[in-house]
Motif scaffolding. Structure first.
Motif, PDB file in Angstrom:
ATOM      1  N   GLN A 250       0.826  -1.205   0.000  1.00 43.52           N
ATOM      2  CA  GLN A 250       0.000   0.000   0.000  1.00 43.52           C
ATOM      3  C   GLN A 250       0.863   1.260   0.000  1.00 43.52           C
ATOM      4  OE1 GLN A 250      -2.339  -1.340   3.401  1.00 43.52           O
ATOM      5  NE2 GLN A 250      -4.201  -1.054   2.171  1.00 43.52           N
ATOM      6  N   ILE A 251       1.999   1.200   0.667  1.00 49.34           N
ATOM      7  CA  ILE A 251       2.907   2.349   0.657  1.00 49.34           C
ATOM      8  C   ILE A 251       3.486   2.535  -0.744  1.00 49.34           C
ATOM      9  CG2 ILE A 251       5.098   3.240   1.555  1.00 49.34           C
ATOM     10  CD1 ILE A 251       4.263   2.031   4.285  1.00 49.34           C
ATOM     11  N   ALA A 252       3.802   1.440  -1.409  1.00 47.58           N
ATOM     12  CA  ALA A 252       4.287   1.527  -2.793  1.00 47.58           C
ATOM     13  C   ALA A 252       3.193   2.085  -3.702  1.00 47.58           C
ATOM     14  CB  ALA A 252       4.747   0.158  -3.279  1.00 47.58           C
ATOM     15  N   ALA A 253       1.948   1.660  -3.478  1.00 47.44           N
ATOM     16  CA  ALA A 253       0.823   2.180  -4.261  1.00 47.44           C
ATOM     17  C   ALA A 253       0.639   3.673  -3.997  1.00 47.44           C
ATOM     18  CB  ALA A 253      -0.455   1.410  -3.930  1.00 47.44           C
TER      19      ALA A 253
ATOM     20  N   GLN B 116      -6.899   5.520  -5.835  1.00 43.72           N
ATOM     21  CA  GLN B 116      -5.912   4.647  -6.470  1.00 43.72           C
ATOM     22  C   GLN B 116      -5.327   3.616  -5.509  1.00 43.72           C
ATOM     23  OE1 GLN B 116      -2.961   6.530  -9.086  1.00 43.72           O
ATOM     24  NE2 GLN B 116      -4.211   8.383  -8.991  1.00 43.72           N
ATOM     25  N   THR B 117      -5.250   3.966  -4.233  1.00 45.09           N
ATOM     26  CA  THR B 117      -4.599   3.072  -3.268  1.00 45.09           C
ATOM     27  C   THR B 117      -5.576   2.236  -2.457  1.00 45.09           C
ATOM     28  OG1 THR B 117      -4.610   4.770  -1.544  1.00 45.09           O
ATOM     29  CG2 THR B 117      -2.647   4.645  -2.961  1.00 45.09           C
ATOM     30  N   GLY B 118      -6.811   2.689  -2.357  1.00 42.65           N
ATOM     31  CA  GLY B 118      -7.767   2.018  -1.484  1.00 42.65           C
ATOM     32  C   GLY B 118      -7.583   2.392  -0.023  1.00 42.65           C
ATOM     33  N   LEU B 119      -6.727   3.367   0.239  1.00 45.65           N
ATOM     34  CA  LEU B 119      -6.503   3.832   1.607  1.00 45.65           C
ATOM     35  C   LEU B 119      -7.561   4.860   1.986  1.00 45.65           C
ATOM     36  CD1 LEU B 119      -2.627   4.395   1.440  1.00 45.65           C
ATOM     37  CD2 LEU B 119      -3.798   2.527   2.613  1.00 45.65           C
TER      38      LEU B 119
ATOM     39  N   GLN C 222      -1.552   9.496   7.366  1.00 46.74           N
ATOM     40  CA  GLN C 222      -0.542   8.785   8.158  1.00 46.74           C
ATOM     41  C   GLN C 222       0.660   8.386   7.304  1.00 46.74           C
ATOM     42  OE1 GLN C 222      -2.809   5.571   9.847  1.00 46.74           O
ATOM     43  NE2 GLN C 222      -3.567   6.825  11.534  1.00 46.74           N
ATOM     44  N   VAL C 223       0.412   7.928   6.088  1.00 44.21           N
ATOM     45  CA  VAL C 223       1.527   7.568   5.199  1.00 44.21           C
ATOM     46  C   VAL C 223       2.321   8.825   4.848  1.00 44.21           C
ATOM     47  CG1 VAL C 223       2.180   6.636   2.945  1.00 44.21           C
ATOM     48  CG2 VAL C 223       0.406   5.499   4.293  1.00 44.21           C
ATOM     49  N   THR C 224       1.631   9.922   4.640  1.00 49.21           N
ATOM     50  CA  THR C 224       2.316  11.186   4.349  1.00 49.21           C
ATOM     51  C   THR C 224       3.201  11.592   5.524  1.00 49.21           C
ATOM     52  OG1 THR C 224       0.480  11.859   2.929  1.00 49.21           O
ATOM     53  CG2 THR C 224       1.979  13.593   3.671  1.00 49.21           C
ATOM     54  N   GLU C 225       2.695  11.466   6.740  1.00 48.39           N
ATOM     55  CA  GLU C 225       3.494  11.776   7.928  1.00 48.39           C
ATOM     56  C   GLU C 225       4.694  10.833   8.036  1.00 48.39           C
ATOM     57  OE1 GLU C 225       0.453  11.450  10.898  1.00 48.39           O
ATOM     58  OE2 GLU C 225      -0.151  13.550  10.659  1.00 48.39           O
ATOM     59  N   TYR C 226       4.470   9.581   7.697  1.00 50.90           N
ATOM     60  CA  TYR C 226       5.547   8.585   7.686  1.00 50.90           C
ATOM     61  C   TYR C 226       6.627   8.986   6.679  1.00 50.90           C
ATOM     62  CZ  TYR C 226       7.635   4.047   6.334  1.00 50.90           C
ATOM     63  OH  TYR C 226       8.490   3.023   6.005  1.00 50.90           O
TER      64      TYR C 226
ATOM     65  N   THR D 290       9.513  13.126  -2.449  1.00 48.08           N
ATOM     66  CA  THR D 290      10.847  13.404  -3.004  1.00 48.08           C
ATOM     67  C   THR D 290      11.626  12.138  -3.332  1.00 48.08           C
ATOM     68  OG1 THR D 290      11.768  13.560  -0.772  1.00 48.08           O
ATOM     69  CG2 THR D 290      11.054  15.625  -1.818  1.00 48.08           C
ATOM     70  N   THR D 291      10.931  11.040  -3.519  1.00 46.66           N
ATOM     71  CA  THR D 291      11.605   9.784  -3.843  1.00 46.66           C
ATOM     72  C   THR D 291      11.052   9.219  -5.140  1.00 46.66           C
ATOM     73  OG1 THR D 291      10.013   8.541  -2.524  1.00 46.66           O
ATOM     74  CG2 THR D 291      12.050   9.199  -1.431  1.00 46.66           C
ATOM     75  N   GLY D 292      11.747   8.232  -5.666  1.00 41.35           N
ATOM     76  CA  GLY D 292      11.283   7.573  -6.883  1.00 41.35           C
ATOM     77  C   GLY D 292      11.160   8.544  -8.037  1.00 41.35           C
ATOM     78  N   VAL D 293      10.054   8.466  -8.741  1.00 39.45           N
ATOM     79  CA  VAL D 293       9.811   9.336  -9.891  1.00 39.45           C
ATOM     80  C   VAL D 293       9.771  10.806  -9.469  1.00 39.45           C
ATOM     81  CG1 VAL D 293       8.291   9.703 -11.872  1.00 39.45           C
ATOM     82  CG2 VAL D 293       8.394   7.483 -10.829  1.00 39.45           C
TER      83      VAL D 293
END
Length: 96
Positions: free
Chosen positions: A31-34, A58-61, A68-72, A90-93
């Motif tokens: 889910q984090i990758a999504a 897109q993620t189903g979150l 929470q993922v953004t804070e992570y 700021t990672t990946g693409v």
């Protein structure tokens, strides 16, 4: 005694930093990758409703999980806050 206190305080700060960088409870690595892919698909910036909703779809979150993922990501320095508000991945693409 003072040396022990300093050592324990340093250890507590180190542990708290590690705890902040733990993935949100109930959110898988997939889910984090999504999330990363979804944020990249909207241009890497999450500022308002028009950004959060597509990421949720897109993620189903849930909204709470997306936040929470953004804070992570911020805690892991994989995202930065924007001066106008919001966050940029700021990672990946999205790496600059």
């Amino acid at each position: 005694m003072t040396r022990l206190t300093i050592l324990m305080t340093s250890a507590a700060f180190a542990l708290s930093g590690c705890l902040l960088a733990l993935p949100p409870k109930g959110v898988s690595a997939e889910q984090i990758a999504a999330y990363d892919e979804a944020v990249a698909s909207i241009g890497c910036d999450m500022i308002g409703e028009s950004d959060y909703l597509p990421v949720e779809l897109q993620t189903g979150l849930t909204r709470e999980q997306v936040i929470q993922v953004t804070e992570y990501k911020l805690a892991r320095e994989e995202a930065v806050t924007l001066p106008e508000g919001g966050v940029r991945l700021t990672t990946g693409v999205c790496a600059v």
